[in-house]
Every structure is written in structure tokens, then in C-alpha cells.
Motif scaffolding. Sequence first.
Motif, short mmCIF file in Angstrom:
data_model
loop_
_atom_site.label_atom_id
_atom_site.label_comp_id
_atom_site.label_asym_id
_atom_site.label_seq_id
_atom_site.Cartn_x
_atom_site.Cartn_y
_atom_site.Cartn_z
N VAL A 1 59.86 4.82 -11.21
CA VAL A 1 58.43 4.22 -11.53
C VAL A 1 58.22 2.84 -10.82
N ILE A 2 57.05 2.77 -10.28
CA ILE A 2 56.71 1.23 -9.81
C ILE A 2 55.73 0.53 -10.56
N ALA A 3 55.98 -0.95 -11.25
CA ALA A 3 54.96 -1.37 -11.90
C ALA A 3 54.31 -2.27 -11.12
N TRP A 4 53.04 -2.12 -10.95
CA TRP A 4 52.26 -2.97 -10.32
C TRP A 4 51.55 -4.05 -11.18
N CYS A 5 51.95 -5.56 -10.97
CA CYS A 5 51.78 -6.56 -12.11
C CYS A 5 50.63 -7.48 -11.65
N LEU A 6 49.95 -8.02 -12.48
CA LEU A 6 48.96 -9.05 -12.18
C LEU A 6 48.94 -10.11 -13.71
N PRO A 7 49.20 -11.30 -13.33
CA PRO A 7 49.06 -12.40 -14.41
C PRO A 7 47.50 -12.41 -14.84
N GLU B 1 57.24 -4.36 -9.39
CA GLU B 1 58.59 -4.36 -9.92
C GLU B 1 59.21 -2.86 -10.14
N ASP B 2 60.43 -2.90 -10.06
CA ASP B 2 60.97 -1.35 -10.13
C ASP B 2 61.15 -1.19 -11.61
N ALA B 3 60.43 -0.24 -12.09
CA ALA B 3 60.41 -0.17 -13.54
C ALA B 3 61.28 0.96 -14.09
N ARG C 1 50.75 -4.95 -16.63
CA ARG C 1 51.77 -4.09 -15.73
C ARG C 1 51.09 -2.61 -15.78
N VAL C 2 50.90 -2.06 -14.69
CA VAL C 2 50.24 -0.75 -14.21
C VAL C 2 51.29 0.07 -13.77
N ARG C 3 51.81 1.29 -14.30
CA ARG C 3 52.92 1.77 -14.12
C ARG C 3 52.47 3.03 -13.26
N PHE C 4 52.99 3.17 -11.93
CA PHE C 4 52.52 4.45 -10.81
C PHE C 4 54.14 5.13 -10.81
N THR C 5 53.56 6.60 -10.91
CA THR C 5 54.75 7.31 -10.93
C THR C 5 54.72 8.34 -9.57
N PRO C 6 55.53 8.21 -8.66
CA PRO C 6 55.12 9.05 -7.56
C PRO C 6 54.96 10.53 -7.58
N ASP C 7 54.13 10.99 -6.83
CA ASP C 7 53.40 12.17 -6.90
C ASP C 7 54.42 13.04 -5.83
#
Length: 393
Positions: free
Chosen positions: A322-328, A316-318, A379-385
Motif C-alpha cells: 500500500v502506498i500512502a500519499w501524504c499532504l500536510p 510513504e510505504d504503508a 494520508r491517502v492510502r492507495f492499493t495497487p489494482d
Amino acid sequence: MRTVLVTGPGGAGRTTVAAATALASARSGRRTLLVSADAVPAFPVGAAPTEVAVRLACVRIDSAAHFRGELLDLQDRASGVLDLLGANRLDGEELTELPGSAQLAVLHTLRRAAEGDWADEGYEALVVDLPPLTEALALLALPGQLRRYLRRLLPRERQAARALRPVLAQLAGVPMPAQWLYEAAARKDAELAAVEALIEDNATTVRLVAEPGPSAVEALSTARTGLALHGLRVDSVVASRVLPRHSGDPWFADLAARQEKCLDTWHQEWASGTTVRETAHLGREPRTVEDLALLAGSCAPDDRTPGRAGDPWWTEDAGDGVIAWCLPLPGAVKEDLTLVRRGDELLLTAGPFHRIVRLESALRRCTVSGAALTDGVLRVRFTPDPGLWPRTQ
């Protein structure tokens, strides 16, 4: 091929439900294969598929025979090294299977059903009686874990020196084991890949069997998290040995009331896309085909499309790049969650369950900036390096 993997807490009657499911599948017109490591009283068979009813074959997993066969085959392939070391060969009669061999025998049997010598029999449905719940979840995750170990221990790029091995063997005067070792690893990787593909196939689901009660509620609630973590889809929860609800005996009425309370909980927890079924208590242990037929009506495989196959993650676009990688993760507790980023992998622990996930290419160029568990979704948040992303003009 429609595949139903049956498991549940120990002693819940999963073997009986697996046999009833297979019988119902065969009677619906599918050519069905039932695989079990335990004895099925109604279907006394051996290690080869045997017709036990119209359109129904059954096979019992022989883990001891599989262990002996694998070890003797390994001895033959490594004969040069063993002779060099002066090792004494082991005979099949003196081999006793080691812990863990039963799980490997199940995987071997699944591979034979998926693409081995049984695949040509034209089976349209496969019903697998798995070990108890905790062991079954570990077993279903095992093919992916073993493939990862093989890639780490014997990476394919190290085979580049294959052409030099005959020369090295002549110079050293002894056989070089690397060639057969890599060939064995490649063969095992292909077998594990076939099992992994069967488990992840869109037509494969898990069927949970439990006798209604407080301990079963807790066991299935914990299992929901592990199943979701590995992307395994549940088609139904089968409540076994359900008592009549309107008994005149106060003792039986109290037991039936407890079961009904448990069933209400399951109907609420598993409401989304999962059917809660009930099989009646027969007043005896099911031991005949006629007994299984009484239960088959509640165990027929669901003909609906089980659901999305493959990895359960989505992005998801957070905002703010920032990219949110989601897992139920239904049933997960924040205090029991652990996340570790190591290189291109994410190590995730949810209670007693563990999974190592390889990150998508875009996420490998990001740093983990946070994580949150909200409404059963991690939801794991990933910020571009900036140092790893191409600069724009």
C-alpha cells in the motif's frame, strides 16, 4: 528573483506592510518593484513602473484598463465571426469592467513582472500587495485552475485537423474561428504558466499581515490550511499596529494584553520556519516615506531559502504494497475534509478550500483504500489494482 506576496484580513494594513517591505528591500541593496491594486499614499504612481525611491519602483494595477484592452483585442481577433453574425462592435469608452476582471488584471501584472516587458528592468525583488486573504488564496490558485479548464475545453489533440481548416473555410465561404481560438488558448496558457511558475518558484513566499485579535487568530488559522493545500510557503506573520505593552492607562493596557495573548498563539502555531514580526502602532495612518521607514525594520524580506518549491505531496510505504500519499494540512478538521477520486484526478476539499490534483502515474493504477488525518497530515492510502499492474513471473 525574490518574490514576496503580501496578504491578510481586510483592514489589517497589508498595503502599508507591502510598501514597507518593498522599501526595506530597496534599502538593503535590491532593485525592487512594488505592485499594488490599491493606492499607496507615500508612492502616488500610475499603471507603469515609476521610480519612487532609490532602487525602488512602484506600479498600480489598473483593472479597468486591462479589461478594456483584453475585450477590444478579443473583438479584433474575432472580427470575422462578429461581422458574419452582424454584431455591433463595442467601443472602449462604453466598456465597464465585470466581476472577476480585477483578479485577471493581477495575474496579467504578475506575468509582466515575471517575463514580460518589465522583466528586462533588472528587478531583483518583487513585492505584491494582494487582495484580502480569502480572495488572495483563490487568486493564487487561479492560474492552475484556468490552465486545467483550457486543457479540458480545448485539448491540444483536437488541433490535428488544422490543415483542413483553410479548405473548410473556402467550402463554407466563411472564416473558421477554430484557428484563432486555439492560438488564443495557447497564448493564454503560456501566460498562465509563467504566473504559475512565479508562484511556485523556490524564491517566492507569502507574508501574512494581521492586527492581533481573536478574529485574526481564527482567520490565520483557517488560512494555514488553504496555504498548505496549495503548497504556498509563508515566510512570516506580521502583526500590525501593535500597542506598547506597558501603558499606564488601564484601557490601553487591556488592549495590549489581548494583543499579547494573540501574539503568543501565533508564536506557538507558526513556530516551524515562520517568523512572527511586529510593527508598532504609529498613532496615525502611515502616509509618508518617513512613516514607512519606521516600519521597514520589521518588514525586511528574509534572505533565507524559503523552502521546498513545487507540490507539497510526498509518498510513504504503508506496508503490504500500500502506498500512502501524504499532504500536510495544519489546522484542518476531519469533519471538513472531503476526498473524491475521479479518473486520474483527486478532488480534495478542506473547509472552504478546494484543489484538484492529478495523480502520479503509479497511483493511477491504484484504488483509494482509505484516508486519515493524523497530526496535521492527511494520508491517502492507495492499493495497487492487480488488473492494471504488470504481472510478475
